[in-house]
Design an enzyme around this catalytic site. Sequence first.
Site, PDB file in Angstrom:
ATOM      1  N   LYS A   1       1.070  -1.272  -0.036  1.00  0.00           N
ATOM      2  CA  LYS A   1       0.253  -0.016   0.196  1.00  0.00           C
ATOM      3  C   LYS A   1       0.997   1.718   0.234  1.00  0.00           C
ATOM      4  CE  LYS A   1      -4.411  -1.873   1.529  1.00  0.00           C
ATOM      5  NZ  LYS A   1      -3.769  -3.900   1.303  1.00  0.00           N
TER       6      LYS A   1
HETATM    7  C1  LIG Z   1      -4.182  -4.640   1.293  1.00  0.00           C
HETATM    8  C2  LIG Z   1      -3.409  -5.962   0.584  1.00  0.00           C
HETATM    9  C3  LIG Z   1      -4.503  -7.311  -0.161  1.00  0.00           C
HETATM   10  C4  LIG Z   1      -5.164  -6.814  -0.740  1.00  0.00           C
HETATM   11  O1  LIG Z   1      -4.948  -5.331  -2.017  1.00  0.00           O
HETATM   12  P1  LIG Z   1      -6.624  -5.511  -2.744  1.00  0.00           P
HETATM   13  O2  LIG Z   1      -6.138  -4.499  -3.643  1.00  0.00           O
HETATM   14  O3  LIG Z   1      -7.161  -4.866  -1.621  1.00  0.00           O
HETATM   15  O4  LIG Z   1      -6.527  -6.636  -3.783  1.00  0.00           O
HETATM   16  C5  LIG Z   1      -3.007  -8.057  -0.356  1.00  0.00           C
HETATM   17  N1  LIG Z   1      -1.352  -7.802   0.456  1.00  0.00           N
HETATM   18  C6  LIG Z   1      -1.196  -6.944   1.723  1.00  0.00           C
HETATM   19  C7  LIG Z   1      -0.252  -7.716   1.962  1.00  0.00           C
HETATM   20  C8  LIG Z   1      -2.240  -5.755   1.450  1.00  0.00           C
HETATM   21  O5  LIG Z   1      -1.846  -5.192   2.804  1.00  0.00           O
END
Ligand SMILES: *Cc1c(COP(=O)(O)O)cnc(C)c1O
Length: 503
Positions: free
Chosen positions: A116
Amino acid sequence: MRREMEYLSTRGGSEPVSSAVAIKTGLAPDGGLFVPESLPEIDLTEAAAAAAQGYRELAGLILRPFLSDYSDGELGGVIEKAYGGNFDTPEIAPVHLTGEKMGFLELWHGPTCAFKDLALQALPHLLKTAVAKTGDRSEIVILVATSGDTGKAALEGFRDLPGTRVIVFFPDQGVSKIQERQMTTQEGANTHVVAVEGDFDKAQAGVKRLFADEELKTAMHRQGMAFSSANSINWGRLVPQIVYYFWSWFEGREKGLFAEGEEVNIVVPTGNFGNILAAYYAKQMGLPVHRLVCASNKNNVLTDFINTGFYDRRRQLYRTISPSMDILVSSNLERLLFELVDRDPAAVRGFMGRLQEEGCYQLGAEAHARLQEEFWGGFGNDEEAMATIGDVYEKYGYLIDTHTAVGVKVCRDYREETGDQRPAIIAATASPFKFTRSVVQAVMGEESCRGKDDFALLEALSAFTGEEIPAALRGLREKPVRHRLKTSPEGMKEVTGQILGIN
Ligand SMILES: *Cc1c(COP(=O)(O)O)cnc(C)c1O
């Protein structure tokens, strides 16, 4: 003259807007999500030349057509602040090759060790520029409810950004010790962290109430403040993610993951469908990708949806060792639906209405066929993820986290079931050190965890594997706690008022 890119709502009930307005607004006024009116075509030769200069140059090339109302100076400034020095490697998102024709796109080199960061290092600057461009002088107050990764990434992204404040609410039962400590030790004069009694749903419902509270909004307005959100439906969070799929393709090619002219598949561990949607957009823009593999944990709503065309959220939510994928309603899926039905907003309104009222909807045959042409869905449970972490470490000496492990498991299933042996780029979404307990158990055995807290496990994992603990997690135990606010869900409004000085 440059063409202006406009943004439409997936539900068709809002006027087209510029990218700055789409980013500032977040959700479209009719409740839909903003999508670009068309997807720009990227010339691979040109993109390769940009990528050869570095991640920031490639980001400029990919983002430029999407953010046509940002000046070159503004966009350059955003990219510099986001990717100039906050990642622990100049490659930003390196690709690591193991055997089995797998290349791991490491999206965890940012300040919070999860993917993120790639978006949340850019979004605050995109948002702040958007607010200024639209003549708005308000101080922006970002509210976030987090189940772990988003809150910390938002805090880091907005920290000490003038004209903004960020308030993160986390459930006091529901984040790991490391995640909690990452947040409560957060630095920055404009950051606030509040523990909410209860689980994630309580915190999230509370934030939704705050966003809708007219009394609070009026009081804030009087003091020159306005709410905004940094959640994953904001276009400003999605668009930076397209960049790293192009990047990974050039990195993979250079490192020999695939041969000239050979197609690859992209595998993404998925929750809200944001990350994999960015890969889909990259493909539509000309990236030579064969198939997008959507990997879910035991919460396999998306696997069923891809297989049957029937979306059904009426089921139990399981808590798993890959908590960032514990989701039943993938909000970004709405953007894909829009494409699957030839951008017919009435059809999207129909699906979303049924999801709201009945908890399910059925795609038509044509849209389902299109979905299956682009995507393949699979899932892995906790035991399978654990076994995969152990196996990948044993075979290749490479550590992966619990989310990435689901990706590997599903990638292997995909190859076995379809016979498609094309090389795969697998999105590695978090550092293995972020989900230490499971990773230690998988590579060192259950005995090694006994009696150790999360901080001791970081040391143990590092000692065992010889891998360094990421700087962002090192020293977390000694870092002073700066945030101790705690409230019941009912008290969230009062706490927010106190923080903002409007009581
Ligand atoms: C948020 C997240 C996901 C999922 O990503 P999306 O964009 O919501 O599909 C997968 N792995 C980790 C470690 C995350 O923080």
